[in-house]
Design a protein around this motif. Structure first.
Motif, PDB file in Angstrom:
ATOM      1  N   GLY A 328       0.824  -1.194   0.000  1.00  0.00           N
ATOM      2  CA  GLY A 328       0.000   0.000   0.000  1.00  0.00           C
ATOM      3  C   GLY A 328       0.855   1.239   0.000  1.00  0.00           C
ATOM      4  O   GLY A 328       2.073   1.186  -0.214  1.00  0.00           O
ATOM      5  N   THR A 333       1.512  -4.309   3.628  1.00  0.00           N
ATOM      6  CA  THR A 333       0.255  -4.293   4.360  1.00  0.00           C
ATOM      7  C   THR A 333      -0.619  -5.471   3.934  1.00  0.00           C
ATOM      8  O   THR A 333      -0.514  -5.940   2.794  1.00  0.00           O
ATOM      9  N   ARG A 335      -3.903  -5.031   4.492  1.00  0.00           N
ATOM     10  CA  ARG A 335      -5.184  -4.344   4.601  1.00  0.00           C
ATOM     11  C   ARG A 335      -6.146  -4.761   3.508  1.00  0.00           C
ATOM     12  O   ARG A 335      -7.345  -4.936   3.738  1.00  0.00           O
ATOM     13  N   GLN A 338      -7.733  -7.912   4.457  1.00  0.00           N
ATOM     14  CA  GLN A 338      -8.631  -7.727   5.590  1.00  0.00           C
ATOM     15  C   GLN A 338      -9.937  -7.065   5.155  1.00  0.00           C
ATOM     16  O   GLN A 338     -11.011  -7.379   5.691  1.00  0.00           O
ATOM     17  N   GLU A 339      -9.864  -6.164   4.198  1.00  0.00           N
ATOM     18  CA  GLU A 339     -11.056  -5.457   3.739  1.00  0.00           C
ATOM     19  C   GLU A 339     -12.030  -6.376   3.012  1.00  0.00           C
ATOM     20  O   GLU A 339     -13.205  -6.034   2.852  1.00  0.00           O
ATOM     21  N   ARG A 344     -17.984  -1.887   4.896  1.00  0.00           N
ATOM     22  CA  ARG A 344     -17.884  -0.525   5.395  1.00  0.00           C
ATOM     23  C   ARG A 344     -19.055   0.353   4.944  1.00  0.00           C
ATOM     24  O   ARG A 344     -19.283   1.421   5.502  1.00  0.00           O
ATOM     25  N   LEU A 547      -8.348   1.647  -2.534  1.00  0.00           N
ATOM     26  CA  LEU A 547      -8.841   0.518  -1.758  1.00  0.00           C
ATOM     27  C   LEU A 547      -9.551  -0.493  -2.641  1.00  0.00           C
ATOM     28  O   LEU A 547      -9.340  -1.705  -2.500  1.00  0.00           O
ATOM     29  N   GLN A 551      -8.329  -4.337  -3.292  1.00  0.00           N
ATOM     30  CA  GLN A 551      -9.169  -5.508  -3.059  1.00  0.00           C
ATOM     31  C   GLN A 551      -9.270  -6.368  -4.312  1.00  0.00           C
ATOM     32  O   GLN A 551      -9.351  -7.601  -4.223  1.00  0.00           O
TER      33      GLN A 551
END
Length: 581
Positions: A328, A333, A335, A338-339, A344, A547, A551
């Motif tokens: 990232g 990362t 992340r 995890q996303e 969200r 993001l 993903q």
């Protein structure tokens, strides 16, 4: 076994053998027939307006021309790059050769959206290479403009189809003994002349077969062209999708699908004819008989040069995909992974990406059940009467009846069951939209459409994995079982099943892997609430933001991992060259 029992068993097998034909009639021929009806009989009368529009509009002519052009250039590049590799794998013996050949085939089993994402991670506007160049050169814009170029399409097609040409050509080359070229050199020909005048002509059938097959894959390419080519470089596949989904111009989409069907059927017929002519009246050699160890500096240069090229072509995009998915703005990362498990948006209509993973697994599981069941029945049917109980026909009260039914069905069942390989997945998905949206088959809003479409694509692979194993079963084993009092069910379970279950597992893994990565048909028929992993990846790529892009990379990496594991399982359980692909 009595005639009475034979009479009772035959209707059972007869109904069972008709199941694949009924499945194809409802979910393959009916949708394709509906496309033809919408294209030429929109009001119940013959109308050629949509077809005339295709040939009278320069835009569609450009689409058709670009489809042929990019497929032709891609095929030429694949053959040019794969031919030296086939030479190295044929003529040299070195450590890790089998493993490298297996790894080289991995890109071919990857979903097209993963391949496109891998090249975006390597050379795209947000790739690590472009980011590094922007930092070093202090630039505001990425210096490498790779996405939405024709070079992106061509390079991805070479990456995707390299293993196809490598395997077909090297398999034929390995069985050509060196005595042919040696005889030419004894008559005064140089090594180059012997290769040009002797070896190359003997390889022509394999080269033509590889060329036609690669051309078919490039001609029907969808995900690669859609993501890497963009709106400027549209092929028939992409234009069918755009006309049907974006513009809802169904008559033109149907006319384009009709052209696609005609072209792909002709290409598949040409491939089968070319494949049938590969048999040569030659004294074939084993692969080990034509190999030689690496001795000279020239040998090392040739081998290492080709292996380095393969590593760069096949390894860099996949490595870039994995590395970019864990990088990232702040560095390393997890992340993005995890996303995938977080919603969200807090929206009732939002589908968490992790649900797409579960949807793909559920659809793949259903596909395995359908494809293996129907594929096994079809393979038994295609294998002929030797798979029946020995002497069944001779003891029947109607001699020749079973044999005649077998002969008639086998004559055309094999090519019929291979038709999905020559049919565009986009065309198939479009046909489902047109045909299965009204009684008695109103399945448009049903989730069962996805595994049905995946089953049509996967069935030929299951059949070609299982059929050789069934044909290799010694009929004397069945005869012995019958003489010991076994009935039809006992023969299937005690004789056939232990000998074919390994090949059936290969077919099942093929079906699972194909279902996990299928995109062309799924993007048409998947419900918004039940996207698959490839559809979710495509949605992420269509949304702005780092993001969403991260993903897409994370999910592409997971999908690549699933397909890679499936391919390793296939190679692990394959017996020799199990299957006919």
């Amino acid at each position: 076994m009595s005639e009475t029992l034979l009479r009772r068993l035959w209707p059972y097998f007869g109904v069972l053998y008709w199941l694949p034909l009924l499945f194809f009639a409802l979910f393959f021929f009916y949708p394709l027939g509906t496309i033809l009806g919408v294209s030429f009989f929109p009001d119940g009368r013959l109308q050629l307006g949509s077809l005339r529009e295709l040939f009278s509009t320069s835009y569609y002519a450009r689409v058709l021309w670009f489809t042929f052009w990019q497929a032709t250039v891609s095929t030429i590049l694949v053959l040019l790059f794969a031919f030296p590799g086939a030479y190295v794998f044929t003529r040299y013996r070195f450590r890790g050769k089998t493993t490298l050949r297996t790894i080289s085939t991995l890109p071919f089993v990857l979903p097209t959206v993963v391949v496109a994402n891998a090249f975006l991670a390597l050379l795209g506007p947000r790739s690590m290479l472009n980011s590094w160049l922007m930092n070093v050169l202090r630039l505001d814009q990425p210096p490498l403009a790779f996405q939405y170029t024709v070079w992106a399409i061509l390079l991805a097609h070479v990456f995707y189809n390299y293993a196809v040409a490598l395997r077909i050509i090297s398999s034929a080359w390995e069985n050509l003994g060196p005595e042919y070229s040696q005889a030419a050199q004894m008559l005064g020909a140089s090594p180059l002349q012997a290769f040009r005048e002797v070896t190359l002509p003997l390889l022509q059938p394999a080269i033509r077969a590889a060329a036609v097959l690669v051309f078919i894959f490039c001609f029907t390419s969808f995900g690669v062209v859609l993501i890497l080519g963009g709106p400027r470089y549209a092929t028939l596949e992409v234009e069918i999708y755009r006309q049907a989904v974006n513009l809802f111009n169904l008559p033109v989409a149907a006319a384009l699908s009709t052209l696609q069907i005609i072209f792909t059927f002709v290409l598949m017929w040409l491939y089968t004819r070319t494949q049938a002519r590969q048999s040569q009246a030659l004294k074939l050699k084993s692969a080990g008989a034509v190999e030689r160890p690496i001795r000279t500096a020239k040998d090392r240069l040739v081998v290492l040069g080709n292996l380095l090229f393969m590593l760069l072509l096949l390894g860099l995009p996949l490595a870039a995909l994995v590395l970019r998915s864990v990088r990232g703005a702040e560095g390393f990362t997890l992340r993005f992974y995890q996303e995938l498990f977080v919603n969200r948006q807090e929206s009732l209509f939002f589908v968490p990406p992790v649900e797409a993973i579960f949807n793909s697994i559920a659809f793949a599981t259903a596909t395995v059940f359908l494809a293996v069941s129907l594929g096994l029945i079809s393979a038994w049917m295609l294998a002929g009467e030797e798979t029946d109980l020995p002497a069944m026909e001779a003891r029947s009260a109607e001699p020749g009846f079973i044999g005649r039914m077998r002969a008639k069905l086998q004559h055309w069942l094999d090519p019929v069951l291979m038709l999905p390989l020559a049919t565009s997945a986009v065309t198939l998905g479009f046909g489902f939209i047109l045909a299965l949206n009204k009684p008695p088959l109103n399945l448009r809003r049903s989730v069962v459409l996805v595994p049905i479409a995946h089953t049509l694509v996967a069935m030929p692979f299951v059949i070609r994995s299982v059929l050789p194993a069934i044909r290799r079963v010694n009929p004397r084993l069945r005869e012995a079982a019958v003489m010991l009092g076994a009935d039809a069910t006992a023969v299937r379970l005690t004789i056939d099943w232990p000998l074919i279950r390994r090949a059936l597992l290969v077919g099942a893994v093929f079906a699972f892997t194909i279902s996990m990565g299928e995109f062309g048909a799924t993007v048409f028929i998947a419900r918004p609430q039940t996207p698959t992993m490839p559809v979710a990846i495509y949605r992420f790529l269509g949304q702005p933001g780092a993001l969403n892009y991260g993903q897409a990379l994370a999910m592409s990496t997971l999908l690549m991992l699933v397909c890679a594991v499936g391919f390793v399982v296939i190679e692990r359980f394959r017996v020799g060259d199990e299957g006919e692909f």
